[in-house]
Design a protein around this motif. Structure first.
Motif, PDB file in Angstrom:
ATOM      1  N   GLY A   1       0.813  -1.220   0.000  1.00  0.00           N
ATOM      2  CA  GLY A   1       0.000   0.000   0.000  1.00  0.00           C
ATOM      3  C   GLY A   1       0.840   1.261   0.000  1.00  0.00           C
ATOM      4  N   VAL A   2       1.895   1.276   0.796  1.00  0.00           N
ATOM      5  CA  VAL A   2       2.803   2.424   0.836  1.00  0.00           C
ATOM      6  C   VAL A   2       3.499   2.583  -0.520  1.00  0.00           C
ATOM      7  N   LEU A   3       3.952   1.478  -1.083  1.00  0.00           N
ATOM      8  CA  LEU A   3       4.592   1.528  -2.402  1.00  0.00           C
ATOM      9  C   LEU A   3       3.659   2.119  -3.448  1.00  0.00           C
ATOM     10  N   ARG A   4       2.425   1.636  -3.484  1.00  0.00           N
ATOM     11  CA  ARG A   4       1.477   2.128  -4.500  1.00  0.00           C
ATOM     12  C   ARG A   4       1.132   3.594  -4.294  1.00  0.00           C
ATOM     13  N   THR A   5       1.117   4.049  -3.050  1.00  0.00           N
ATOM     14  CA  THR A   5       0.824   5.457  -2.771  1.00  0.00           C
ATOM     15  C   THR A   5       1.990   6.352  -3.176  1.00  0.00           C
ATOM     16  N   LEU A   6       3.206   5.979  -2.801  1.00  0.00           N
ATOM     17  CA  LEU A   6       4.370   6.836  -3.028  1.00  0.00           C
ATOM     18  C   LEU A   6       5.048   6.627  -4.382  1.00  0.00           C
ATOM     19  N   ARG A   7       4.900   5.426  -4.949  1.00  0.00           N
ATOM     20  CA  ARG A   7       5.490   5.088  -6.243  1.00  0.00           C
ATOM     21  C   ARG A   7       6.971   5.507  -6.324  1.00  0.00           C
ATOM     22  N   PRO A   8       7.803   4.961  -5.440  1.00  0.00           N
ATOM     23  CA  PRO A   8       9.218   5.356  -5.446  1.00  0.00           C
ATOM     24  C   PRO A   8       9.926   4.925  -6.728  1.00  0.00           C
ATOM     25  N   ASP A   9      10.985   5.626  -7.034  1.00  0.00           N
ATOM     26  CA  ASP A   9      11.817   5.248  -8.173  1.00  0.00           C
ATOM     27  C   ASP A   9      12.535   3.930  -7.889  1.00  0.00           C
ATOM     28  N   VAL A  10      12.886   3.729  -6.612  1.00  0.00           N
ATOM     29  CA  VAL A  10      13.640   2.546  -6.203  1.00  0.00           C
ATOM     30  C   VAL A  10      13.042   1.984  -4.917  1.00  0.00           C
ATOM     31  N   HIS A  11      12.843   0.671  -4.897  1.00  0.00           N
ATOM     32  CA  HIS A  11      12.455  -0.016  -3.674  1.00  0.00           C
ATOM     33  C   HIS A  11      13.667  -0.812  -3.205  1.00  0.00           C
ATOM     34  N   CYS A  12      14.161  -0.508  -2.025  1.00  0.00           N
ATOM     35  CA  CYS A  12      15.378  -1.131  -1.506  1.00  0.00           C
ATOM     36  C   CYS A  12      15.039  -2.253  -0.539  1.00  0.00           C
ATOM     37  N   LYS A  13      15.690  -3.391  -0.748  1.00  0.00           N
ATOM     38  CA  LYS A  13      15.527  -4.550   0.141  1.00  0.00           C
ATOM     39  C   LYS A  13      16.908  -5.046   0.546  1.00  0.00           C
ATOM     40  N   GLY A  14      16.952  -5.751   1.665  1.00  0.00           N
ATOM     41  CA  GLY A  14      18.208  -6.256   2.199  1.00  0.00           C
ATOM     42  C   GLY A  14      18.719  -7.476   1.459  1.00  0.00           C
ATOM     43  N   THR A  15      19.918  -7.876   1.829  1.00  0.00           N
ATOM     44  CA  THR A  15      20.615  -8.945   1.118  1.00  0.00           C
ATOM     45  C   THR A  15      20.081 -10.342   1.424  1.00  0.00           C
ATOM     46  N   ASP A  16      19.053 -10.433   2.253  1.00  0.00           N
ATOM     47  CA  ASP A  16      18.400 -11.735   2.417  1.00  0.00           C
ATOM     48  C   ASP A  16      17.456 -12.013   1.244  1.00  0.00           C
ATOM     49  N   TYR A  17      17.366 -11.066   0.311  1.00  0.00           N
ATOM     50  CA  TYR A  17      16.581 -11.213  -0.918  1.00  0.00           C
ATOM     51  C   TYR A  17      17.502 -11.146  -2.136  1.00  0.00           C
ATOM     52  N   THR A  18      16.963 -11.575  -3.266  1.00  0.00           N
ATOM     53  CA  THR A  18      17.522 -11.245  -4.573  1.00  0.00           C
ATOM     54  C   THR A  18      16.430 -10.438  -5.269  1.00  0.00           C
ATOM     55  N   VAL A  19      16.768  -9.777  -6.356  1.00  0.00           N
ATOM     56  CA  VAL A  19      15.749  -9.001  -7.072  1.00  0.00           C
ATOM     57  C   VAL A  19      14.568  -9.904  -7.435  1.00  0.00           C
ATOM     58  N   ASP A  20      14.836 -11.153  -7.778  1.00  0.00           N
ATOM     59  CA  ASP A  20      13.767 -12.072  -8.184  1.00  0.00           C
ATOM     60  C   ASP A  20      12.926 -12.593  -7.033  1.00  0.00           C
ATOM     61  N   THR A  21      13.412 -12.493  -5.782  1.00  0.00           N
ATOM     62  CA  THR A  21      12.629 -13.018  -4.653  1.00  0.00           C
ATOM     63  C   THR A  21      11.942 -11.934  -3.835  1.00  0.00           C
ATOM     64  N   VAL A  22      12.127 -10.664  -4.182  1.00  0.00           N
ATOM     65  CA  VAL A  22      11.453  -9.583  -3.459  1.00  0.00           C
ATOM     66  C   VAL A  22       9.951  -9.696  -3.733  1.00  0.00           C
ATOM     67  N   PRO A  23       9.130  -9.875  -2.691  1.00  0.00           N
ATOM     68  CA  PRO A  23       7.687 -10.081  -2.909  1.00  0.00           C
ATOM     69  C   PRO A  23       6.999  -8.940  -3.651  1.00  0.00           C
TER      70      PRO A  23
END
Length: 154
Positions: free
Chosen positions: A101-123
């Protein structure tokens, strides 16, 4: 020092930042018992754009995600601590179990996730792609955790 704001206020700030030609990154998490892994994640996230918004799970969502006895610190304290980290511009608490919901509201240029993810596993990767945003994996290797810290304290 960053500011802790409601989502509508962050949206207004982000809109002004975009009008000024600035890019926006969003990072998120519970940030219960702030540790060095959190700091490194947020500082690396700040390098991905001109402004960094950090979405912090509220107390009820942390309890639902992490279980009884969590969070250790209340949301207001966690937000204030996150706002004090160099590079953090805006902090917004949120109640949902996911940050979609926050992502859809703000529509950031970049969504940052930690190294426990890969780009393909970010939900949320497909949500971010809806408006042409990108996902960045940032921070140091995931060898720090609040769970481990609590175990050591006990």
């Amino acid at each position: 020092m960053g500011e802790v704001l409601a989502l509508d206020d962050v949206l207004a700030r982000v809109a002004a930042d975009r009008r000024a030609g600035r890019t926006v990154a969003l990072a998120n998490g519970c940030f219960d018992l702030l540790h060095v892994g959190h700091v490194r994640y947020l500082q690396a996230s700040a390098q991905e754009a001109d402004r960094l918004v950090v979405a912090v799970n509220d107390d009820a969502s942390v309890r639902a995600l992490k279980g009884d006895g969590r969070p250790i610190l209340p949301a207001a304290d966690r937000c204030e601590l996150v706002a004090a980290i160099r590079g953090v511009d805006y902090v917004v608490p949120f109640a949902e179990l996911t940050v979609v919901g926050v992502l859809r509201t703000l529509r950031p240029d970049v969504h940052c996730k930690g190294t426990d993810y890969t780009v393909d596993t970010v939900p949320e990767r497909d949500v971010v792609r809806e408006w042409g945003g990108r996902t960045a994996i940032v921070g140091d290797p995931k060898d720090h955790s609040t769970r481990d810290l609590l175990s050591r304290i006990r």
